[in-house]
Every structure is written in C-alpha cells, then in structure tokens.
Write a protein that holds these residues in place. Structure first.
Motif, PDB file in Angstrom:
ATOM      1  N   TYR A 369       0.835  -1.213   0.000  1.00  0.00           N
ATOM      2  CA  TYR A 369       0.000   0.000   0.000  1.00  0.00           C
ATOM      3  C   TYR A 369       0.869   1.262   0.000  1.00  0.00           C
ATOM      4  CZ  TYR A 369      -3.731  -3.251   1.204  1.00  0.00           C
ATOM      5  OH  TYR A 369      -4.622  -4.298   1.188  1.00  0.00           O
ATOM      6  N   THR A 370       2.172   1.097  -0.082  1.00  0.00           N
ATOM      7  CA  THR A 370       3.076   2.252  -0.026  1.00  0.00           C
ATOM      8  C   THR A 370       3.351   2.788  -1.425  1.00  0.00           C
ATOM      9  OG1 THR A 370       5.070   0.874  -0.162  1.00  0.00           O
ATOM     10  CG2 THR A 370       4.174   1.301   2.037  1.00  0.00           C
ATOM     11  N   GLN A 371       3.629   4.058  -1.514  1.00  0.00           N
ATOM     12  CA  GLN A 371       3.893   4.690  -2.796  1.00  0.00           C
ATOM     13  C   GLN A 371       5.164   4.151  -3.432  1.00  0.00           C
ATOM     14  OE1 GLN A 371       1.528   6.763  -4.058  1.00  0.00           O
ATOM     15  NE2 GLN A 371       2.698   6.524  -5.973  1.00  0.00           N
ATOM     16  N   HIS A 384      -6.407  -2.853  -2.567  1.00  0.00           N
ATOM     17  CA  HIS A 384      -7.818  -2.474  -2.403  1.00  0.00           C
ATOM     18  C   HIS A 384      -8.384  -1.785  -3.641  1.00  0.00           C
ATOM     19  CE1 HIS A 384      -5.695   1.223  -1.491  1.00  0.00           C
ATOM     20  NE2 HIS A 384      -6.826   1.910  -1.451  1.00  0.00           N
ATOM     21  N   VAL A 385      -7.513  -1.445  -4.616  1.00  0.00           N
ATOM     22  CA  VAL A 385      -7.962  -0.841  -5.872  1.00  0.00           C
ATOM     23  C   VAL A 385      -7.985  -1.871  -7.002  1.00  0.00           C
ATOM     24  CG1 VAL A 385      -7.543   1.061  -7.496  1.00  0.00           C
ATOM     25  CG2 VAL A 385      -6.953   1.341  -5.092  1.00  0.00           C
ATOM     26  N   ASP A 386      -7.299  -2.976  -6.812  1.00  0.00           N
ATOM     27  CA  ASP A 386      -7.227  -4.052  -7.810  1.00  0.00           C
ATOM     28  C   ASP A 386      -8.542  -4.834  -7.785  1.00  0.00           C
ATOM     29  OD1 ASP A 386      -6.723  -6.616  -9.049  1.00  0.00           O
ATOM     30  OD2 ASP A 386      -4.602  -6.143  -8.956  1.00  0.00           O
ATOM     31  N   ASN A 387      -9.250  -4.855  -8.904  1.00  0.00           N
ATOM     32  CA  ASN A 387     -10.571  -5.493  -8.961  1.00  0.00           C
ATOM     33  C   ASN A 387     -10.494  -6.995  -8.703  1.00  0.00           C
ATOM     34  OD1 ASN A 387     -13.490  -5.434  -9.593  1.00  0.00           O
ATOM     35  ND2 ASN A 387     -12.875  -6.636 -11.369  1.00  0.00           N
ATOM     36  N   GLU A 388      -9.484  -7.679  -9.314  1.00  0.00           N
ATOM     37  CA  GLU A 388      -9.337  -9.132  -9.121  1.00  0.00           C
ATOM     38  C   GLU A 388      -9.053  -9.468  -7.666  1.00  0.00           C
ATOM     39  OE1 GLU A 388      -6.378 -12.826 -10.474  1.00  0.00           O
ATOM     40  OE2 GLU A 388      -6.129 -10.838 -11.358  1.00  0.00           O
ATOM     41  N   VAL A 389      -8.149  -8.720  -7.052  1.00  0.00           N
ATOM     42  CA  VAL A 389      -7.793  -8.964  -5.651  1.00  0.00           C
ATOM     43  C   VAL A 389      -8.988  -8.685  -4.735  1.00  0.00           C
ATOM     44  CG1 VAL A 389      -6.314  -8.210  -3.751  1.00  0.00           C
ATOM     45  CG2 VAL A 389      -5.343  -8.491  -6.030  1.00  0.00           C
ATOM     46  N   SER A 390      -9.690  -7.602  -4.982  1.00  0.00           N
ATOM     47  CA  SER A 390     -10.833  -7.236  -4.135  1.00  0.00           C
ATOM     48  C   SER A 390     -11.942  -8.275  -4.217  1.00  0.00           C
ATOM     49  CB  SER A 390     -11.369  -5.862  -4.544  1.00  0.00           C
ATOM     50  OG  SER A 390     -10.414  -4.854  -4.338  1.00  0.00           O
ATOM     51  N   SER A 391     -12.221  -8.751  -5.429  1.00  0.00           N
ATOM     52  CA  SER A 391     -13.253  -9.769  -5.611  1.00  0.00           C
ATOM     53  C   SER A 391     -12.891 -11.057  -4.878  1.00  0.00           C
ATOM     54  CB  SER A 391     -13.451 -10.040  -7.101  1.00  0.00           C
ATOM     55  OG  SER A 391     -14.375 -11.075  -7.314  1.00  0.00           O
ATOM     56  N   SER A 392     -11.625 -11.463  -4.987  1.00  0.00           N
ATOM     57  CA  SER A 392     -11.171 -12.691  -4.309  1.00  0.00           C
ATOM     58  C   SER A 392     -11.170 -12.522  -2.795  1.00  0.00           C
ATOM     59  CB  SER A 392      -9.769 -13.056  -4.793  1.00  0.00           C
ATOM     60  OG  SER A 392      -9.762 -13.358  -6.164  1.00  0.00           O
ATOM     61  N   PHE A 417      -7.844  -0.203   7.535  1.00  0.00           N
ATOM     62  CA  PHE A 417      -6.433  -0.506   7.295  1.00  0.00           C
ATOM     63  C   PHE A 417      -5.969   0.011   5.939  1.00  0.00           C
ATOM     64  CE2 PHE A 417      -4.002  -3.854   4.910  1.00  0.00           C
ATOM     65  CZ  PHE A 417      -2.740  -3.488   5.348  1.00  0.00           C
ATOM     66  N   SER A 418      -6.723  -0.278   4.886  1.00  0.00           N
ATOM     67  CA  SER A 418      -6.279   0.065   3.529  1.00  0.00           C
ATOM     68  C   SER A 418      -6.306   1.573   3.280  1.00  0.00           C
ATOM     69  CB  SER A 418      -7.138  -0.655   2.487  1.00  0.00           C
ATOM     70  OG  SER A 418      -8.503  -0.287   2.623  1.00  0.00           O
ATOM     71  N   ARG A 419      -7.249   2.296   3.928  1.00  0.00           N
ATOM     72  CA  ARG A 419      -7.342   3.746   3.727  1.00  0.00           C
ATOM     73  C   ARG A 419      -6.690   4.542   4.863  1.00  0.00           C
ATOM     74  NH1 ARG A 419     -11.744   6.199   3.820  1.00  0.00           N
ATOM     75  NH2 ARG A 419     -11.425   7.607   2.040  1.00  0.00           N
ATOM     76  N   ARG A 420      -6.154   3.800   5.855  1.00  0.00           N
ATOM     77  CA  ARG A 420      -5.505   4.418   7.022  1.00  0.00           C
ATOM     78  C   ARG A 420      -6.440   5.380   7.735  1.00  0.00           C
ATOM     79  NH1 ARG A 420      -0.095   6.060   3.615  1.00  0.00           N
ATOM     80  NH2 ARG A 420       0.289   4.009   2.733  1.00  0.00           N
TER      81      ARG A 420
END
Length: 574
Positions: A369-371, A384-392, A417-420
């Motif tokens: 999640y780091t730049q 959390h922005v990746d559609n495949e990962v989020s769906s799974s 967690f993902s958005r801090r």
C-alpha cells in the motif's frame, strides 16, 4: 566404526554424535554396554519416537495462532511400494506426520482426501489454513473434497509445479493441431536444448572425450533428470558456465587428433560449441526465462511465501516481457508475437493456480500500500484498488466469516487498514514501517486496532506456497530406506523418517545450529559439486535442491569454517 560401517564422514559434524562422546568423556560410566541390535530397532526406536513427539509440543502450541499448511506428495520406495507422505508446514518449518503404504489401493481423490482428513483432524481443522499438493487431477479432486468438508480450508496447487509446467510449455513445445502457434514460435528453444543434450551425451559416453574435457574444466557436466524443476534451464545454465572450457577443449590438439570414435559426431559437437550464434540463442533463453527460474527458486522453499505469490507473478511477467522486448528491440507500444505466446502460457497457468487465498494474503501485506512499491512498475495499483484482488478477498471473507456480523466487521477493519482511517494507521512511524518491517511484525506492532485482520495476518503470512517440503522428504526416505536397507518394513521406515526429519526440524530451530563445529550439520556431505548459481544439488543427506539457495554453495571444513571437502566427489547427477 566409520571405516568398517561405511559411515559418511559428514557424521562427524552431527551434534548428536558429538554430544554422545562429550557425555561419555565427562561422566563415569563403568560397565556401560551400548544397546544391541534388537533394542535399537524396537524398544529404543519407539521411546525416541515418543521423546521427539514431546519435544515438538512447543511448536505445536503455536499452531492455533500461526496456522499450518497440510502438504502431501506420492513416491515409490526401493521395493516399488507406492507411498503417500503427509507433512505439516508452519512458520517453524515442515513437520513429518505420516507416510502411508498404498499397496493394493486405488489412489483416487476419495482415498487421498481421506488421508488428508485424518491429518487435518489430528492437527485440528481450525488450525489448518490450506492443503498443498501438486496439480494432478486426483490431487485437485481431493482438494475440492477437502474444501467441501471444511469450508474454511483452501486447496492450493503448488506454485513451483505450475511454473515448471509453464517452462515445459515454452521450452518443450509439442507440435499438435491445437498448439501450432506456440510450436512455431518456441520450437527453436527445443532445438537448442537437443543440441546441448547431444554435446553432453557425446562427451559423457566416450571415455577419451570425457578425459579431455576433465583436463579443461574443474566443473562437471550435469545429467539433469526430467523430473527436476526447470531441468532445461538448469542444463543450459551449466552449459553456459562451461562455455570457455568447452571451446578450449574442441580447439585443442588432443580433441582434433583423436579419431577413434564417431568422428562425424565430434565434428558436429565442435561446430556447435564454436558457433557464436548458437551461444547467443542460449543466452537469450537464459535471459527471458531467468524471471521464471528465479520465482521457482524463491517459492521452492520452506519459507513463508503465500502472501508474495501474487506480486512475484506480476513482477515475473513484467521482467519476461522486458527481456523479450529488449532482445527484439521493440518499444512498449509494439506487439511481439513471441511474447504474446509466452504471456498466454503464463496467463493460462496462473488461472489454474491462483486461488482467492493468494489474493487475500496479498491484501494483508502493508508494503503493498506504499507509494514506493506502487512506483516500481508502471500501472501498478494497491490491493484495495485491484478489482481481481478485491473480488477474491470478498470471496474469502464469505468463507472465513460465515456470520454476517463478523464479516461486516472484517470488511470495516480492512477499509480502515487500507485507507488508514485511524490514528494508529495514520501515524508517521506506522506508515514508514509499512515499507521497512516484515509484514507479520508490522501486524503484531500496529494491528491490534483490527483484531480479525490481525489474526488472519498471523496465519496467512506464515504459509508456504509449494509442496516442495513433502517432495524433499523423499530424499530422507531414500537415505534411510536405501538399497542396503531394503528389508525395512514400511512402518519401521516411517518411524525412522519421522524421527530423522523432526529432529532436523528441532535442530534448525535451535541457536546452536548456526555456530560451533556442528554448524549447519545437515548441509553438505561426502559428495559435493560446485554448481555455482545452477542451484540444483540434491544430496541424500543434505536434502538440497532449489529449496535452499543460500546454503547450496557452502562447503564446510573440519574446523567448521568454509573450506573444501577432502573427499569432494563429482556428484554428476542432479
């Protein structure tokens, strides 16, 4: 004792051997008689088995928090009896559980699932994260049955097997009606490999040619078994290391003047070895397969890697494309027919291997999640922005949290967690540590605000991604149940393997393992060949393959320091 019993000299570094003599030297034991033949194979064997089980209890006590993977593989012993072994892999290392003689049994999915279920129940199903096997159809079917019986347990195919099959599809493409495009683009790789095999076989099967070769090269030619992971790449890597020696050999007077055997073949070998175009193709093969080979080495270990598979596959595909486009002098916007074929093979294999568990584990790594991580590859996005990962991930949450309230709480924790969206996760030190700390340590330090995710992280971030530990265990089995001891009953052999494997596990988790005269006592042996970066050494005792790249190059002298073995043998077969 050593010379009459034919014992390997490596035994002198065994801590149990050293400890026994230290005890005898410092204690008054007059009249002591060592145990006899029958006691060693019966009473003492069972006592030691119980003792090892007691010593393993501290490791077993961590299973509830850290989770385990149940790993299985099949083999045939020296009497051709079919065996299936089952191991439990955790953060501490692989623990041997059982090896079953399957003689007279049909090894279908129901039979394998029943064996796995026995171990799962013994371990405690709530402690099991996944079942790892190879990609065979009966293993896949058994995995699906396990998933049906235990809703929270996933079947995960071995990533190393998948990558090996992908390499075979690329480097040994078959000419079939539904594979014409792949064959047309990749058959030249097979031709290069056939040439390499021809060169190796010609030298190895002619004693005078081999004698000439040995004068020019300190390294040995490898006979790489087809069952070895990445066997074609390993073969070509060794040929590349031998390039200078081979060229010096074929231009030497000894090579050109010896005419006693297959002169025409000798001329052909000479032409291939001196052909710069042929070596350029070898270099190209090694260059674009290097990312795949490196991922095999990374995953073919007992170390935790489940959470890294998704990222490594992405990086691997990117580097493969980079190597091919560089060789073809193409810019990123152009299309490469060869890369298109390679990419389709990798994509097809990924679709058969990827499970929701890979995506969930990927989602729990703070570094992703780091730049800094996002900037490494153009177009990369956070989990959390990746559609495949989020769906799974959502699919996993539905299985792992059947209660709607718990699932809602887990989703809320993930969003925070993902958005801090919390003071702890927003803290500057916490954000910096996302890149610097190991993922498990980060969750232990900062994850208390999200207890459900923290518990998942402790389990998922400690799991392997391959069934290699179960396959490597056959090396131990072969060492114990050898041709010289082929009358061992399957049960006694199983007890010996259980004690041997689990004592090594305990030893490797001790501080003494990395220091003193017994340092890494189970690495190396009386047969050792310098393979440089080839990484495919498989000694019966040392049990090394692609699994331990940090250890495969270590040679130990009598004083425990790095040195050369006095008895170093060629170790041609890998």
């Amino acid at each position: 004792m050593f010379y009459t019993g034919g014992l390997p000299f490596n035994l002198a570094r065994n801590p149990y051997y050293v400890r026994s003599y230290s005890f005898a030297a410092s204690n008054q034991i007059p009249g002591y008689v060592p145990p006899g033949y029958n006691k060693l194979r019966t009473t003492l064997l069972q006592q030691e088995k119980e003792n090892v089980n007691r010593l393993l209890e501290p490791i077993k006590s961590t299973w509830k928090e850290k989770g385990v993977s149940v790993v299985s593989d099949g083999w045939s012993d020296s009497q051709r009896r079919p065996l299936i072994n089952v191991m439990v892999a955790c953060e501490s290392g692989p623990m041997f559980m059982k090896a079953v003689d399957c003689s007279g049994e049909v090894k279908d999915k129901e039979y394998i699932a029943a064996l796995l279920s026995e171990v799962i129940d013994e371990v405690g199903d709530q402690n099991v994260v996944q079942v790892l096997t190879d990609n065979a159809s009966n293993c896949k079917g058994a995995g699906e049955l396990i998933q049906g019986r235990y809703s929270h347990i996933y079947w995960t195919p071995c990533v190393v097997h998948t990558l090996n099959l992908a390499l075979k599809n690329i480097c040994a493409a078959k000419n079939t009606s539904n594979n014409e495009e792949t064959y047309n683009e990749c058959h030249w790789i097979t031709e290069i490999h056939v040439d390499a095999l021809f060169i190796k076989n010609y030298i190895m099967t002619h004693s005078m040619r081999l004698a000439i070769f040995n004068k020019f090269s300190p390294l040995k030619l490898l006979s790489v078994a087809d069952t070895r992971f990445a066997s074609i790449v390993v073969m070509l890597k060794r040929m590349k290391l031998l390039k200078t020696s081979l060229q010096s050999m074929v231009v030497s007077e000894a090579w050109t003047t010896y005419r006693e055997d297959h002169r025409g073949q000798a001329v052909l070998v000479r032409e291939r070895i001196l052909d710069d175009g042929w070596w350029d193709k070898v270099d190209y093969i090694l260059e674009f397969t290097r990312p795949i080979y490196n991922m095999i080495k990374d995953c073919d270990t007992d170390r935790s890697s489940l959470h890294l598979v998704y990222e490594r596959w992405e990086v691997m595909s990117f580097k493969v494309k980079e190597a091919i486009y560089k060789h073809e002098h193409r810019c990123a916007s152009e299309e490469s027919t060869f890369f298109k074929v390679v990419e389709s093979i990798l994509t097809s294999r990924w679709s058969k291997t990827s499970t929701p568990l890979h995506s969930l584990a990927h989602s729990l790594v703070p570094r992703f999640y780091t730049q800094k991580w996002l900037d490494e590859i153009p177009g990369r996005v956070a989990p959390h922005v990746d559609n495949e990962v989020s769906s799974s991930r959502l699919s996993c949450f539905r299985r792992l949290f059947p209660c709607a309230d718990d699932r809602r709480k887990a989703n809320t924790e993930y969003a925070i967690f993902s958005r801090r969206d919390n003071d702890i996760f927003k803290d500057l030190e916490c954000v910096e540590d996302m890149s610097l700390m190991e993922a498990k340590h980060w969750w232990a330090t900062y994850g208390s605000i999200a207890p459900l995710l923290q518990g998942l992280a402790f389990k998922l971030l400690g799991q392997p991604s391959s069934s290699s530990c179960s396959e490597r265990n056959w090396s131990i089995y072969k060492f114990i149940h050898s041709c010289a001891r082929n009358k061992l009953t399957p049960k006694r052999a199983e007890d010996l393997v259980r004690i041997h494997n689990n004592l090594r596990l305990l030893s490797r988790n001790s501080e003494e393992y990395l220091k003193g005269r017994t340092k890494m006592w189970d690495v190396g042996g009386d047969e050792h060949d310098n393979l440089d970066d080839v990484g495919c050494l498989a000694l019966d005792v040392a049990n090394l393959s692609l699994d331990e790249p940090d250890m495969e190059m270590m040679l130990f002298g009598d004083d425990g320091d790095l040195g050369d073995f006095e008895d170093g043998a060629s170790g041609n077969d890998a």
